[in-house]
Scaffold this active site. Structure first.
Site, mmCIF file in Angstrom:
data_model
loop_
_atom_site.group_PDB
_atom_site.id
_atom_site.type_symbol
_atom_site.label_atom_id
_atom_site.label_comp_id
_atom_site.label_asym_id
_atom_site.label_seq_id
_atom_site.Cartn_x
_atom_site.Cartn_y
_atom_site.Cartn_z
ATOM 1 N N TRP A 257 0.862 -1.177 0.000
ATOM 2 C CA TRP A 257 0.000 0.000 0.000
ATOM 3 C C TRP A 257 0.901 1.231 0.000
ATOM 4 C CZ3 TRP A 257 -5.372 0.040 -0.047
ATOM 5 C CH2 TRP A 257 -5.987 1.272 0.182
ATOM 6 N N HIS B 222 -0.486 -5.761 6.479
ATOM 7 C CA HIS B 222 -1.516 -5.612 5.437
ATOM 8 C C HIS B 222 -0.934 -5.726 4.032
ATOM 9 C CE1 HIS B 222 -4.631 -4.512 8.336
ATOM 10 N NE2 HIS B 222 -3.630 -3.972 8.992
ATOM 11 N N HIS C 186 -4.208 -10.943 3.151
ATOM 12 C CA HIS C 186 -4.244 -10.714 4.596
ATOM 13 C C HIS C 186 -5.676 -10.495 5.075
ATOM 14 C CE1 HIS C 186 -4.368 -6.623 2.957
ATOM 15 N NE2 HIS C 186 -5.014 -6.305 4.073
ATOM 16 N N ASP D 84 -8.048 -8.266 7.859
ATOM 17 C CA ASP D 84 -8.119 -7.085 8.723
ATOM 18 C C ASP D 84 -8.801 -7.457 10.031
ATOM 19 O OD1 ASP D 84 -7.080 -5.566 6.674
ATOM 20 O OD2 ASP D 84 -8.942 -4.480 6.253
ATOM 21 N N HIS E 107 -7.856 -2.493 13.171
ATOM 22 C CA HIS E 107 -7.197 -1.784 12.065
ATOM 23 C C HIS E 107 -7.857 -0.438 11.795
ATOM 24 C CE1 HIS E 107 -5.181 -1.038 8.327
ATOM 25 N NE2 HIS E 107 -6.202 -1.369 7.553
ATOM 26 N N HIS F 296 -15.421 -0.649 5.236
ATOM 27 C CA HIS F 296 -14.908 -1.342 6.419
ATOM 28 C C HIS F 296 -15.900 -1.253 7.589
ATOM 29 C CE1 HIS F 296 -10.916 -1.102 4.441
ATOM 30 N NE2 HIS F 296 -10.558 -2.057 5.275
ATOM 31 N N GLU G 203 -8.368 -9.472 2.222
ATOM 32 C CA GLU G 203 -8.053 -8.691 1.023
ATOM 33 C C GLU G 203 -6.889 -9.308 0.254
ATOM 34 O OE1 GLU G 203 -9.548 -4.460 2.993
ATOM 35 O OE2 GLU G 203 -7.493 -5.136 3.316
#
Length: 210
Positions: free
Chosen positions: A19, A49, A53, A55, A59, A160, A172
């Site tokens: 990310w 992440h 992975h 969450d 998070h 989320h 994800e």
């Protein structure tokens, strides 16, 4: 005859895209067999992440559950895969036509993140109205083939929070491009990271009889 397990995990390597601004993946042999006299010992540096992975709610919610608070059975069992390729934001209306009753896990194939080594400029997100539908249908976990259920620039993380309010946990960066629509058995166990906001998973599926 037992159906073959299919690995739907992004391999973690030096080429995988993180990310933007997050910790990249790195692996090195910190102690070699030559140095120790007996074994090679590796060292990992990575975000929780990166790659495929899950969450934990912590998070995106300071008071949310952490990885080891989540029941392990969330990550094992029947999953239904649906294909919404071409949709920029998955909404309740997009999913209502699919029959995934009886599956506590929903895998959403979007085709919008085809190259794990390149972070996508745009990818499909999950709309705020999806959470209530999943709760109505008895879904406890959603898995997507994108880096997030919300856009890179989102600060309110509506997807989320909607999923969390409706008791749905997120995986994800799954690799779903080779899978057909239908029902699967899923195993995608996180590491037992007691205080963590997320964890890599090794996700595998095998097709169930219709």
């Amino acid at each position: 005859m037992t159906k073959q397990w299919i690995d739907i995990t992004q391999p973690l390597n030096q080429r995988i895209a993180e990310w933007p601004g997050d910790t990249p993946f790195a692996y090195e042999v910190a102690v070699s067999k030559e140095q120790s006299g007996s074994v090679n010992i590796g060292k990992l540096t990575m975000s929780t992440h990166i790659g495929t992975h899950t969450d934990a709610p912590f998070h995106y919610d300071d008071g949310g559950l952490k990885i080891l608070d989540l029941p392990v059975d969330l990550y094992i069992g029947k999953a239904c895969l649906v294909d919404v390729t071409g949709v920029s934001c998955v909404t309740r209306a997009d999913l209502e036509a699919f029959d995934f009753d009886g599956a506590e896990r929903l895998l959403v194939k979007t085709g919008s993140h085809p190259t794990p080594t390149k972070f996508p400029e745009n990818f499909t997100v999950i709309g705020e109205d999806v959470g209530p539908l999943l709760k109505e249908r008895g879904v406890r976990l959603i898995g997507v083939d994108t880096p997030s259920v919300d856009s890179e620039t989102s600060k309110d993380l509506l997807g989320h929070h909607s999923l969390y309010r409706n008791d749905v946990i997120i995986i994800e960066n799954l690799v779903l491009h080779s899978l057909e629509v239908g029902n699967y058995e899923l195993i995608a166990l996180p590491l037992a990271l007691e205080d963590a906001d997320g964890s890599p998973v090794r996700a595998v599926v095998r097709r169930l009889q219709s």
